[in-house]
Design an enzyme around this catalytic site. Structure first.
Site, PDB file in Angstrom:
ATOM      1  N   HIS A 117       0.857  -1.200   0.000  1.00  0.00           N
ATOM      2  CA  HIS A 117       0.000   0.000   0.000  1.00  0.00           C
ATOM      3  C   HIS A 117       0.884   1.238   0.000  1.00  0.00           C
ATOM      4  O   HIS A 117       1.951   1.256   0.622  1.00  0.00           O
ATOM      5  CB  HIS A 117      -0.895   0.015   1.252  1.00  0.00           C
ATOM      6  CG  HIS A 117      -2.082   0.891   1.093  1.00  0.00           C
ATOM      7  ND1 HIS A 117      -2.025   2.243   1.323  1.00  0.00           N
ATOM      8  CD2 HIS A 117      -3.337   0.613   0.684  1.00  0.00           C
ATOM      9  CE1 HIS A 117      -3.221   2.769   1.091  1.00  0.00           C
ATOM     10  NE2 HIS A 117      -4.041   1.797   0.696  1.00  0.00           N
ATOM     11  N   ASP A 165      -7.905  -5.354  -0.095  1.00  0.00           N
ATOM     12  CA  ASP A 165      -8.360  -6.274  -1.153  1.00  0.00           C
ATOM     13  C   ASP A 165      -7.994  -7.725  -0.889  1.00  0.00           C
ATOM     14  O   ASP A 165      -8.458  -8.608  -1.611  1.00  0.00           O
ATOM     15  CB  ASP A 165      -7.753  -5.823  -2.502  1.00  0.00           C
ATOM     16  CG  ASP A 165      -8.305  -4.478  -2.917  1.00  0.00           C
ATOM     17  OD1 ASP A 165      -7.506  -3.572  -3.181  1.00  0.00           O
ATOM     18  OD2 ASP A 165      -9.538  -4.331  -2.924  1.00  0.00           O
TER      19      ASP A 165
HETATM   20  C1  SDX Z   1      -6.186  -0.119  -3.042  1.00  0.00           C
HETATM   21  O1  SDX Z   1      -4.377   4.403  -2.163  1.00  0.00           O
HETATM   22  C2  SDX Z   1      -5.372   3.801  -1.554  1.00  0.00           C
HETATM   23  O2  SDX Z   1      -5.803   4.227  -0.510  1.00  0.00           O
HETATM   24  C3  SDX Z   1      -5.919   2.580  -2.274  1.00  0.00           C
HETATM   25  C4  SDX Z   1      -6.941   1.752  -1.527  1.00  0.00           C
HETATM   26  C5  SDX Z   1      -8.222   2.530  -1.295  1.00  0.00           C
HETATM   27  O3  SDX Z   1      -8.923   2.203  -0.332  1.00  0.00           O
HETATM   28  O4  SDX Z   1      -8.545   3.405  -2.156  1.00  0.00           O
HETATM   29  O5  SDX Z   1      -6.412   1.347  -0.277  1.00  0.00           O
HETATM   30  C6  SDX Z   1      -7.335   0.505  -2.319  1.00  0.00           C
HETATM   31  O6  SDX Z   1      -5.945   0.194  -4.181  1.00  0.00           O
HETATM   32  C7  SDX Z   1      -5.294  -1.092  -2.298  1.00  0.00           C
HETATM   33  C8  SDX Z   1      -4.083  -1.582  -3.166  1.00  0.00           C
HETATM   34  C9  SDX Z   1      -4.570  -2.710  -4.086  1.00  0.00           C
HETATM   35  N1  SDX Z   1      -3.498  -3.094  -5.036  1.00  0.00           N
HETATM   36  C10 SDX Z   1      -2.850  -4.250  -4.922  1.00  0.00           C
HETATM   37  O7  SDX Z   1      -3.008  -5.077  -4.016  1.00  0.00           O
HETATM   38  C11 SDX Z   1      -1.869  -4.524  -6.070  1.00  0.00           C
HETATM   39  C12 SDX Z   1      -0.549  -5.053  -5.504  1.00  0.00           C
HETATM   40  N2  SDX Z   1       0.118  -3.958  -4.786  1.00  0.00           N
HETATM   41  C13 SDX Z   1       1.063  -3.155  -5.525  1.00  0.00           C
HETATM   42  O8  SDX Z   1       0.888  -3.021  -6.871  1.00  0.00           O
HETATM   43  C14 SDX Z   1       1.552  -1.924  -4.759  1.00  0.00           C
HETATM   44  O9  SDX Z   1       1.858  -2.335  -3.496  1.00  0.00           O
HETATM   45  C15 SDX Z   1       0.647  -0.713  -4.676  1.00  0.00           C
HETATM   46  C16 SDX Z   1       0.186  -0.285  -6.024  1.00  0.00           C
HETATM   47  C17 SDX Z   1      -0.532  -0.984  -3.807  1.00  0.00           C
HETATM   48  C18 SDX Z   1       1.473   0.412  -4.048  1.00  0.00           C
HETATM   49  O10 SDX Z   1       2.443   0.749  -4.958  1.00  0.00           O
HETATM   50  P1  SDX Z   1       3.604   1.790  -4.585  1.00  0.00           P
HETATM   51  O11 SDX Z   1       3.306   2.537  -3.349  1.00  0.00           O
HETATM   52  O12 SDX Z   1       3.894   2.563  -5.833  1.00  0.00           O
HETATM   53  O13 SDX Z   1       4.787   0.854  -4.208  1.00  0.00           O
HETATM   54  P2  SDX Z   1       5.842   0.277  -5.246  1.00  0.00           P
HETATM   55  O14 SDX Z   1       5.113  -0.337  -6.394  1.00  0.00           O
HETATM   56  O15 SDX Z   1       6.852   1.322  -5.515  1.00  0.00           O
HETATM   57  O16 SDX Z   1       6.514  -0.929  -4.399  1.00  0.00           O
HETATM   58  C19 SDX Z   1       7.595  -0.697  -3.527  1.00  0.00           C
HETATM   59  C20 SDX Z   1       8.412  -1.996  -3.607  1.00  0.00           C
HETATM   60  C21 SDX Z   1       8.836  -2.360  -5.026  1.00  0.00           C
HETATM   61  O17 SDX Z   1       9.995  -3.160  -4.910  1.00  0.00           O
HETATM   62  P3  SDX Z   1      11.476  -2.442  -5.173  1.00  0.00           P
HETATM   63  O18 SDX Z   1      11.396  -1.819  -6.552  1.00  0.00           O
HETATM   64  O19 SDX Z   1      11.619  -1.406  -4.068  1.00  0.00           O
HETATM   65  O20 SDX Z   1      12.458  -3.564  -5.071  1.00  0.00           O
HETATM   66  O21 SDX Z   1       7.596  -3.094  -3.159  1.00  0.00           O
HETATM   67  C22 SDX Z   1       7.416  -4.009  -4.234  1.00  0.00           C
HETATM   68  C23 SDX Z   1       7.730  -3.256  -5.517  1.00  0.00           C
HETATM   69  O22 SDX Z   1       8.194  -4.168  -6.523  1.00  0.00           O
HETATM   70  N3  SDX Z   1       6.000  -4.407  -4.194  1.00  0.00           N
HETATM   71  C24 SDX Z   1       5.556  -5.644  -4.326  1.00  0.00           C
HETATM   72  C25 SDX Z   1       4.164  -5.563  -4.164  1.00  0.00           C
HETATM   73  N4  SDX Z   1       3.813  -4.287  -3.948  1.00  0.00           N
HETATM   74  C26 SDX Z   1       4.966  -3.571  -3.969  1.00  0.00           C
HETATM   75  N5  SDX Z   1       6.204  -6.814  -4.569  1.00  0.00           N
HETATM   76  C27 SDX Z   1       5.418  -7.900  -4.654  1.00  0.00           C
HETATM   77  N6  SDX Z   1       4.075  -7.912  -4.495  1.00  0.00           N
HETATM   78  C28 SDX Z   1       3.412  -6.751  -4.251  1.00  0.00           C
HETATM   79  N7  SDX Z   1       2.115  -6.763  -4.100  1.00  0.00           N
END
Ligand code: SDX
Length: 433
Positions: free
Chosen positions: A310, A367
Site C-alpha cells: 500500500h 483487497d
Molecule cells: C487499493 O491508495 C489507496 O488508498 C488505495 C486503496 C483505497 O482504499 O482506495 O487502499 C485501495 O488500491 C489497495 C491496493 C490494491 N493493489 C494491490 O493489491 C496490487 C498489488 N500492490 C502493488 O501493486 C503496490 O503495493 C501498490 C500499487 C498498492 C502500491 O504501490 P507503490 O506505493 O507505488 O509501491 P511500489 O510499487 O513502488 O513498491 C515498492 C516496492 C517495489 O519493490 P522495489 O522496486 O523497491 O524492489 O515493493 C514491491 C515493488 O516491486 N511491491 C511488491 C508488491 N507491492 C509492492 N512486490 C510484490 N508484491 C506486491 N504486491
C-alpha cells in the site's frame, strides 16, 4: 472548507542556485506538516517533482484521516473499528458527505430518500441491451453513471447537489445489480422499498421472478460491513480522479464515472478480483503458495502478490484486519469451507516473516480478504470491483462536494519537467532517412 484545523506555522527555507526562498508551512489537525509551494514557481521559477504524487498534498480535507505508520483510519474523526462495529453503510454515507452523524430524523429522511430514488429511468435499460454478455460490469457501471447526466441535464456543477447525491447513491446499486443480471441473462429484479441498502442490493442480484428469495441476514450484514470499510480513503487514485475531473466544473455524474474507471485498474480497486484469480491459480498449482512468494520476490517474474502492499499503510491496513476476522465468521456462519482462505492465510503468515516483504513494508491491504467474503456470499469475481465502487461512492461524493465548496478551488493542472527534443527545424519527407 473552513480552515478550523489548519494552522500556518513557521516557514521553511529552500536554497536554490545559492538563493534562499522562504515557504510557508501548514500543520493539519493531526500534526501533519505540509510545505506550501503555491508560490514557489512565481518566486523561483522552479517547480517540485514528485512522480506518483507520493509526497504531494493536493488539497486540505476534513473527511478521512489515515496514519499509515500506526494503521489508523478515521471517517470524520470516528475510528473505522467503531463504525464497522456500531454503524451501518447509510449512516456512514451521511457522515462522510454531510460531516456529522445524522440524528434520528436526518437518518430516517436520508434512508427514505435513498429508498425512493432507487429506480432508474426505464429507457436506461436499453443501454444494457447494447453491451455484449462478456462486457465487464465496471465498463457498464461507468457508462451508465455518465449517462445519468443525459436523464438529469439539470445536474450541472452548480445544480441542487443534495438531490443529485441522493439520486446517485440510490441508483448505483440498481445499475450494478442490473448489469449483473444482464451478464447472466436473467431478468432484472427491481429495488424493494422494504429492504435496507445492502439487503436490497443482494435481493436485486440473487432473486428470480419464479420464486421468493429471502436475503440471509449474515450475508446482508457482511455486505454492509464491506461497504463501510470501502467508503472512503482520502486522496487515493480514484478519489483524486474524481476531484481532478470535478475541478473543471464537470457535473457529479461525469466525475464519478471517471472515478469508476480509475478504480477498475488492477493496482487499485481491480486488485480484489486479481487476488481471487491469484489464489485460484495457486490452488490449481497444488496450493504451492511458497512458490508464488518466491515469484513475488523475483523481479524477473513480473509477478506481484495481489492484495499486498500500500502507498500509505506501512504497518498494517486496519480494514484488512477487520476483514480477516469477518471472513472467518461469515464462512463459518454460511458453512462454507473455502481452500482459498487457507491459502490466503498461509501467504500472509509466510510473507510477514520474509525479509523481502518486511523491508518493503508490504502487508495485506483491504483487497486481500474482501474477495473471499464476496465469493462466500455468491458474488461472482467480475463483480468484486463493482462492490468496491458501491462502497466508495459516498467517499467520492464527499470529496467532490468538499472540493466544490472550498473557497478559491482551482482547476487541477500539474506541471511537468520536459525531457523531449529541444527546438529543431521541420524536415520534408524527401529528406528524411
Ligand atoms: C487499493 O491508495 C489507496 O488508498 C488505495 C486503496 C483505497 O482504499 O482506495 O487502499 C485501495 O488500491 C489497495 C491496493 C490494491 N493493489 C494491490 O493489491 C496490487 C498489488 N500492490 C502493488 O501493486 C503496490 O503495493 C501498490 C500499487 C498498492 C502500491 O504501490 P507503490 O506505493 O507505488 O509501491 P511500489 O510499487 O513502488 O513498491 C515498492 C516496492 C517495489 O519493490 P522495489 O522496486 O523497491 O524492489 O515493493 C514491491 C515493488 O516491486 N511491491 C511488491 C508488491 N507491492 C509492492 N512486490 C510484490 N508484491 C506486491 N504486491
Amino acid at each position: 472548507m473552513s480552515n478550523d484545523h489548519m494552522t500556518l506555522t513557521e516557514t521553511s527555507k529552500l536554497l536554490l542556485h545559492d538563493k534562499e526562498y522562504e515557504l510557508p508551512t501548514i500543520t493539519g489537525s493531526e500534526g501533519e506538516v505540509g510545505i506550501d509551494i503555491t508560490q514557489l514557481r512565481n518566486k523561483s521559477g522552479a517547480i517540485t517533482f514528485d512522480s506518483g504524487y507520493g509526497n504531494t498534498g493536493s488539497c486540505e480535507s476534513a473527511i478521512t484521516f489515515i496514519d499509515g505508520e500506526k494503521g489508523i483510519l478515521r471517517y470524520r474523526g470516528y475510528p473505522i473499528e467503531e463504525l464497522a462495529e456500531k454503524s451501518n453503510f447509510v449512516e456512514v454515507s451521511f457522515l462522510l458527505i454531510f460531516g456529522h452523524l445524522p440524528n434520528k430524523a436526518e437518518l430516517e429522511k436520508f434512508h427514505f430518500d435513498l429508498t425512493h430514488h432507487s429506480l432508474i429511468h426505464e429507457d436506461m435499460k436499453k443501454f444494457f441491451e447494447g453491451f455484449p454478455p462478456t462486457a465487464h460490469p465496471m465498463g457498464i457501471l461507468s457508462a451508465m453513471v455518465s449517462s445519468l447526466s443525459a436523464f438529469y441535464p439539470e445536474a450541472g456543477y452548480n445544480a441542487d447537489i443534495k438531490l443529485n447525491i441522493v439520486r446517485l447513491l440510490a441508483k448505483l446499486k440498481t445499475i450494478a445489480a442490473f448489469s449483473y443480471k444482464k451478464s447472466i441473462g436473467q431478468p432484472y429484479v427491481y429495488p424493494r422499498n422494504d429492504l435496507n441498502y445492502a439487503a436490497d442490493m443482494l435481493h436485486m442480484m440473487f432473486a428470480v421472478p419464479s420464486e421468493s428469495y429471502e436475503v440471509p441476514n449474515v450475508v446482508a450484514e457482511a455486505l454492509d460491513l464491506l461497504l463501510i470499510l470501502h467508503a472512503d480513503h482520502e486522496q487515493n487514485c480514484s478519489t483524486s480522479t474524481v476531484r481532478m475531473v470535478g475541478s473543471s466544473e464537470a457535473n457529479l455524474f461525469a466525475s464519478i464515472s471517471a472515478g469508476i474507471c480509475a478504480l477498475w485498474g488492477p493496482l487499485h480497486g481491480g486488485a480484489n478480483q486479481q487476488v481471487i484469480e491469484m489464489l485460484e491459480k495457486i490452488k490449481n498449482d497444488g496450493s504451492d503458495y511458497k512458490k508464488y512468494i518466491n515469484m513475488a520476490k523475483d523481479k524477473e517474474s513480473k509477478f506481484k502478490l495481489m492484495g499486498f502492499g500500500h502507498r500509505v499503510y506501512k504497518n498494517f491496513d486496519p480494514r484488512a484486519q477487520i476483514l480477516k476476522k469477518s471472513a472467518d465468521k461469515v464462512l463459518n456462519q454460511l458453512g462454507v469451507n473455502d481452500p482459498l482462505l487457507d491459502i490466503a492465510k498461509n501467504l500472509e503468515e509466510v510473507a510477514l516473516k520474509d525479509p523481502f516483504f518486511i523491508e518493503r513494508k508490504l502487508y495485506p491491504n483491504v483487497d486481500f480478504y474482501s474477495g473471499i467474503i464476496y465469493r462466500a456470499m455468491g458474488i461472482p469475481t467480475n463483480m468484486f470491483t463493482v462492490m468496491f465502487a458501491l462502497g466508495r461512492l459516498p467517499g467520492w461524493i464527499a470529496q467532490w462536494k468538499e472540493m466544490r465548496e472550498t473557497p478559491g478551488a482551482r482547476i487541477y493542472r500539474p506541471r511537468q519537467i520536459y525531457v523531449g527534443e529541444t527546438k529543431r527545424p521541420y524536415v520534408s519527407i524527401d529528406k528524411r532517412k
